[in-house]
Design a protein around this motif. Structure first.
Motif, PDB file in Angstrom:
ATOM      1  N   UNK A  15     -19.992  23.443 108.072  1.00 45.02           N
ATOM      2  CA  UNK A  15     -20.714  23.650 109.327  1.00 45.02           C
ATOM      3  C   UNK A  15     -22.118  23.095 109.169  1.00 45.02           C
ATOM      4  N   UNK A  16     -22.745  22.788 110.271  1.00 44.38           N
ATOM      5  CA  UNK A  16     -24.097  22.253 110.253  1.00 44.38           C
ATOM      6  C   UNK A  16     -25.108  23.327 110.604  1.00 44.38           C
ATOM      7  N   UNK A  17     -26.113  23.480 109.762  1.00 40.99           N
ATOM      8  CA  UNK A  17     -27.231  24.362 110.068  1.00 40.99           C
ATOM      9  C   UNK A  17     -28.215  23.498 110.843  1.00 40.99           C
ATOM     10  N   UNK A  18     -28.633  23.984 111.985  1.00 41.84           N
ATOM     11  CA  UNK A  18     -29.517  23.214 112.857  1.00 41.84           C
ATOM     12  C   UNK A  18     -30.782  23.996 113.161  1.00 41.84           C
ATOM     13  N   UNK A  34     -23.673  25.719 113.912  1.00 42.97           N
ATOM     14  CA  UNK A  34     -22.549  25.394 114.778  1.00 42.97           C
ATOM     15  C   UNK A  34     -21.447  24.696 114.016  1.00 42.97           C
ATOM     16  N   UNK A  35     -20.235  24.911 114.453  1.00 40.01           N
ATOM     17  CA  UNK A  35     -19.072  24.185 113.978  1.00 40.01           C
ATOM     18  C   UNK A  35     -18.004  24.287 115.057  1.00 40.01           C
ATOM     19  N   UNK A  36     -16.835  23.822 114.770  1.00 37.31           N
ATOM     20  CA  UNK A  36     -15.790  23.818 115.792  1.00 37.31           C
ATOM     21  C   UNK A  36     -14.635  24.749 115.429  1.00 37.31           C
ATOM     22  N   UNK A  37     -14.913  25.818 114.704  1.00 36.75           N
ATOM     23  CA  UNK A  37     -13.876  26.789 114.339  1.00 36.75           C
ATOM     24  C   UNK A  37     -13.367  27.510 115.577  1.00 36.75           C
TER      25      UNK A  37
END
Length: 121
Positions: free
Chosen positions: A50-53, A65-68
């Motif tokens: 996942x990406x920490x933004x 966010x991620x697409x889980x």
């Protein structure tokens, strides 16, 4: 937000958004990807990327966010380990010495301050 596990550990939780949700809320120009992180699913051991933004203008406000498809809570312990746990388990109760207690308890500002002072000593 800082939480205390029923066994005593402290954890920092990330807010969870989908990529499209972040863009709708803030606009693409305000979104800064900080790093790709790997979280370990507490129940399956599966690694989740996942990406920490960070949102420009909000120095301390970090979102993930991620697409889980599964509803997960993403959190980090004091050693830097990154975890993902199903939301219903994170928010659920466990039995300790015959009574039901919260698995994770949210700490108020004063409690967080007390914990920081303990860590410094």
């Amino acid at each position: 937000m800082i939480y205390r596990h029923y066994k005593g550990g402290l954890y920092y939780t990330f807010e969870m958004y989908t990529t499209s949700g972040l863009i709708l809320l803030w606009g693409l120009e305000k979104l800064e990807i900080e790093e790709e992180c790997t979280f370990t699913h507490t129940e399956t051991g599966r690694e989740i990327k996942a990406f920490v933004t960070q949102i420009k203008g909000f120095a301390t406000h970090r979102v993930l966010h991620n697409e889980e498809e599964e509803s997960l809570v993403y959190y980090k312990d004091l050693k830097g380990n990154m975890w993902a746990r199903p939301a219903e388990m994170f928010e659920g109760k466990v039995e300790v010495e015959g009574r039901q207690v919260d698995r994770f308890k949210s700490l108020g500002e004063y409690e967080v301050f007390e914990e920081i002072m303990k860590l410094r000593n």
